[in-house]
Write an enzyme that holds these catalytic residues in place. Structure first.
Site, PDB file in Angstrom:
ATOM      1  N   ARG A   1      24.887  64.703  44.091  1.00 52.37           N
ATOM      2  CA  ARG A   1      25.987  63.631  44.602  1.00 52.37           C
ATOM      3  C   ARG A   1      26.006  64.850  45.098  1.00 52.37           C
ATOM      4  O   ARG A   1      27.049  64.160  46.548  1.00 52.37           O
ATOM      5  CB  ARG A   1      25.414  61.833  44.772  1.00 52.37           C
ATOM      6  CG  ARG A   1      27.231  61.932  44.768  1.00 52.37           C
ATOM      7  CD  ARG A   1      26.033  60.679  46.199  1.00 52.37           C
ATOM      8  NE  ARG A   1      26.921  59.690  46.018  1.00 52.37           N
ATOM      9  CZ  ARG A   1      28.502  59.747  47.303  1.00 52.37           C
ATOM     10  NH1 ARG A   1      28.969  60.827  47.590  1.00 52.37           N
ATOM     11  NH2 ARG A   1      28.976  58.900  47.291  1.00 52.37           N
TER      12      ARG A   1
ATOM     13  N   TYR B   1      28.745  41.846  55.912  1.00 53.02           N
ATOM     14  CA  TYR B   1      30.610  43.129  55.719  1.00 53.02           C
ATOM     15  C   TYR B   1      30.931  44.046  57.074  1.00 53.02           C
ATOM     16  O   TYR B   1      31.695  43.957  56.757  1.00 53.02           O
ATOM     17  CB  TYR B   1      29.203  44.308  55.332  1.00 53.02           C
ATOM     18  CG  TYR B   1      29.065  44.390  53.983  1.00 53.02           C
ATOM     19  CD1 TYR B   1      29.891  45.107  52.364  1.00 53.02           C
ATOM     20  CD2 TYR B   1      27.685  44.340  53.265  1.00 53.02           C
ATOM     21  CE1 TYR B   1      29.560  44.643  51.419  1.00 53.02           C
ATOM     22  CE2 TYR B   1      27.518  44.161  51.902  1.00 53.02           C
ATOM     23  CZ  TYR B   1      28.340  44.460  51.478  1.00 53.02           C
ATOM     24  OH  TYR B   1      28.407  44.768  49.814  1.00 53.02           O
TER      25      TYR B   1
ATOM     26  N   ARG C   1      19.117  48.710  43.062  1.00 49.78           N
ATOM     27  CA  ARG C   1      20.180  49.352  43.611  1.00 49.78           C
ATOM     28  C   ARG C   1      21.570  50.313  43.073  1.00 49.78           C
ATOM     29  O   ARG C   1      21.748  50.211  41.413  1.00 49.78           O
ATOM     30  CB  ARG C   1      21.235  49.398  44.499  1.00 49.78           C
ATOM     31  CG  ARG C   1      22.355  49.262  45.060  1.00 49.78           C
ATOM     32  CD  ARG C   1      22.815  48.670  45.605  1.00 49.78           C
ATOM     33  NE  ARG C   1      23.915  47.566  44.868  1.00 49.78           N
ATOM     34  CZ  ARG C   1      25.133  47.922  44.691  1.00 49.78           C
ATOM     35  NH1 ARG C   1      25.563  48.498  44.602  1.00 49.78           N
ATOM     36  NH2 ARG C   1      25.180  46.266  44.378  1.00 49.78           N
TER      37      ARG C   1
ATOM     38  N   ARG D   1      22.573  55.638  39.672  1.00 53.50           N
ATOM     39  CA  ARG D   1      23.995  56.287  39.837  1.00 53.50           C
ATOM     40  C   ARG D   1      24.291  57.014  38.379  1.00 53.50           C
ATOM     41  O   ARG D   1      25.747  56.739  37.870  1.00 53.50           O
ATOM     42  CB  ARG D   1      24.742  54.772  40.122  1.00 53.50           C
ATOM     43  CG  ARG D   1      26.605  54.904  40.327  1.00 53.50           C
ATOM     44  CD  ARG D   1      27.243  53.669  41.239  1.00 53.50           C
ATOM     45  NE  ARG D   1      26.863  52.680  40.080  1.00 53.50           N
ATOM     46  CZ  ARG D   1      27.589  51.540  41.094  1.00 53.50           C
ATOM     47  NH1 ARG D   1      28.637  51.997  41.415  1.00 53.50           N
ATOM     48  NH2 ARG D   1      28.063  50.350  40.202  1.00 53.50           N
TER      49      ARG D   1
ATOM     50  N   ASP E   1      21.318  53.205  52.324  1.00 52.69           N
ATOM     51  CA  ASP E   1      21.993  52.564  51.762  1.00 52.69           C
ATOM     52  C   ASP E   1      21.586  51.162  52.857  1.00 52.69           C
ATOM     53  O   ASP E   1      21.443  51.405  54.363  1.00 52.69           O
ATOM     54  CB  ASP E   1      22.812  52.628  51.788  1.00 52.69           C
ATOM     55  CG  ASP E   1      24.096  51.354  51.647  1.00 52.69           C
ATOM     56  OD1 ASP E   1      24.313  51.600  50.021  1.00 52.69           O
ATOM     57  OD2 ASP E   1      24.557  50.326  51.932  1.00 52.69           O
TER      58      ASP E   1
END
Ligand code: CP3
Length: 321
Positions: free
Chosen positions: A15, A127, A2, A6, A51
């Site tokens: 993005r 979550y 993940r 980034r 995601d």
């Protein structure tokens, strides 16, 4: 991993602003982002840009991903009434852009394998129940122990959601799948085995017939490694808290994935190189080792360091199977 992308300037440029969920709904953009780390680092596989909360968001549960925080739920899951908001996920109807991204990325990857993924029932449930990232999982554990029947029903629905999502990704061309139970390390082995493992095992069993390798990932899961393997995974992710040779002893017959500490990559290069070699040494040339970071790439990491780690692993790990 993940957020491999980034730390890349090309990721941030492409993005743009806005919710990551909007970017994920654009297959052309998402396929391109999927390819960026492969081009930049020369890694041996790509991971789909998506995601773990995409299916829950796509059925309208009211989930968003807030930059710097993570998944946030407007109306968290609190009682049996909320089961009504958790209808079955139909990938081709609710989120056709995911399979389309897989198809586009696989075509462009030209032989480099693509890893599809889903959130494991426990981590997604945490979550939905907490409403945002949590350190204690207080509400989640209150439901597990206080309303076990509701908890098991919730986990079973989330298992089905992961199954339909993963099957559709494999159908679209993913060559391996990864089930992310990132926060399972918050649980003791007996609680994991009773209240979480059956739902994850259901996911792995449903994927068996596809024949693709199944990876089971978690953080802080040293005490759970054997159970996570027994849930039906072919490969078990190991974070940096357990030395890889110790992890291998806990996982006879399984392949392992890991386990460089992502924060070590911020140290001087000689240290990074030594820690990288240490991981390879501890694997000792045994077949079935996917070298990677124990968790996600830190956003402040210099991409050049990751590139050097990938090159070093390719040089040193050549006979590593
Ligand atoms: O490397 C990749 O980009 C692959 C795609 C990917 C993302 N999320 C995109 C993303 C993958 C495989 C995930 C999985 C994921 N998402 C997990 C499981 C794996 C893990 O790392 O533990 C979890 C727990 C999530 C939930 C989530 N989404 C968190 C905790 C965050 C971080 C919030 C932050 O900004 O610190 C996100 C946001 C997110 N998902 C980002 C990316 C690239 C970063 C922020 C952004 O670009 O908006």
């Amino acid at each position: 991993m993940r957020q491999a992308g980034r730390s890349l300037p090309e990721y941030r440029a492409l993005r743009g602003e806005g919710s990551i969920l909007d970017a994920i709904q654009d297959p052309g953009l998402s396929a391109e982002i999927t390819l960026q780390p492969v081009r930049r680092y020369g890694v041996d596989a790509a991971i789909l840009f998506s995601d773990i909360v995409v299916p829950a968001a796509a059925i309208g549960f009211g989930v968003d991903v807030t930059p710097g925080i993570g998944p946030v739920v407007a109306e968290p899951f609190r009682s049996a009434d909320d089961l009504r908001r958790l209808r079955p996920f139909e990938p081709e109807v609710d989120a056709p852009y995911v399979a389309e991204t897989v198809r586009l990325a696989v075509k462009e990857l030209d032989g480099t394998p693509l890893i599809g993924f889903a959130g494991a029932p426990f981590t997604v449930a945490s979550y939905l129940i907490e409403g945002r990232p949590s350190r204690t999982y207080g509400r989640t554990k209150a439901m597990m122990h206080g309303a076990p029947d509701l908890w098991r029903t919730l986990l079973d629905r989330l298992a089905d959601m992961a199954i339909t999502s993963l099957l559709s990704q494999v159908e679209a061309g993913a060559s391996a799948i990864q089930l992310f139970d990132s926060w399972a390390g918050a649980l003791s082995p007996d609680v994991y085995e009773d209240l979480v493992m059956p739902a994850s095992a259901k996911v792995f069993a449903a994927l068996e017939a596809t024949g693709v390798p199944r990876i089971h990932f978690g953080v802080g899961t040293g005490e759970l490694l054997a159970l996570m393997g027994a849930a039906g995974a072919d490969v078990v992710g190991v974070d940096w808290r357990v030395p890889l040779d110790v992890a291998r002893d806990r996982l006879p017959g399984k392949a392992v994935q890991g386990n460089l500490d992502p924060a070590v990559c911020l140290a001087p290069w000689e240290v990074v190189a030594e820690r990288t070699r240490d991981v390879l040494r501890r694997n000792g040339g045994r077949p079935g080792h996917i070298f990677n970071l124990g968790h996600g790439v830190l956003p402040e990491l210099d991409p050049e360091v990751l590139k050097a780690v990938v090159d070093l692993v390719h040089e040193e790990g050549r006979c590593d199977g």
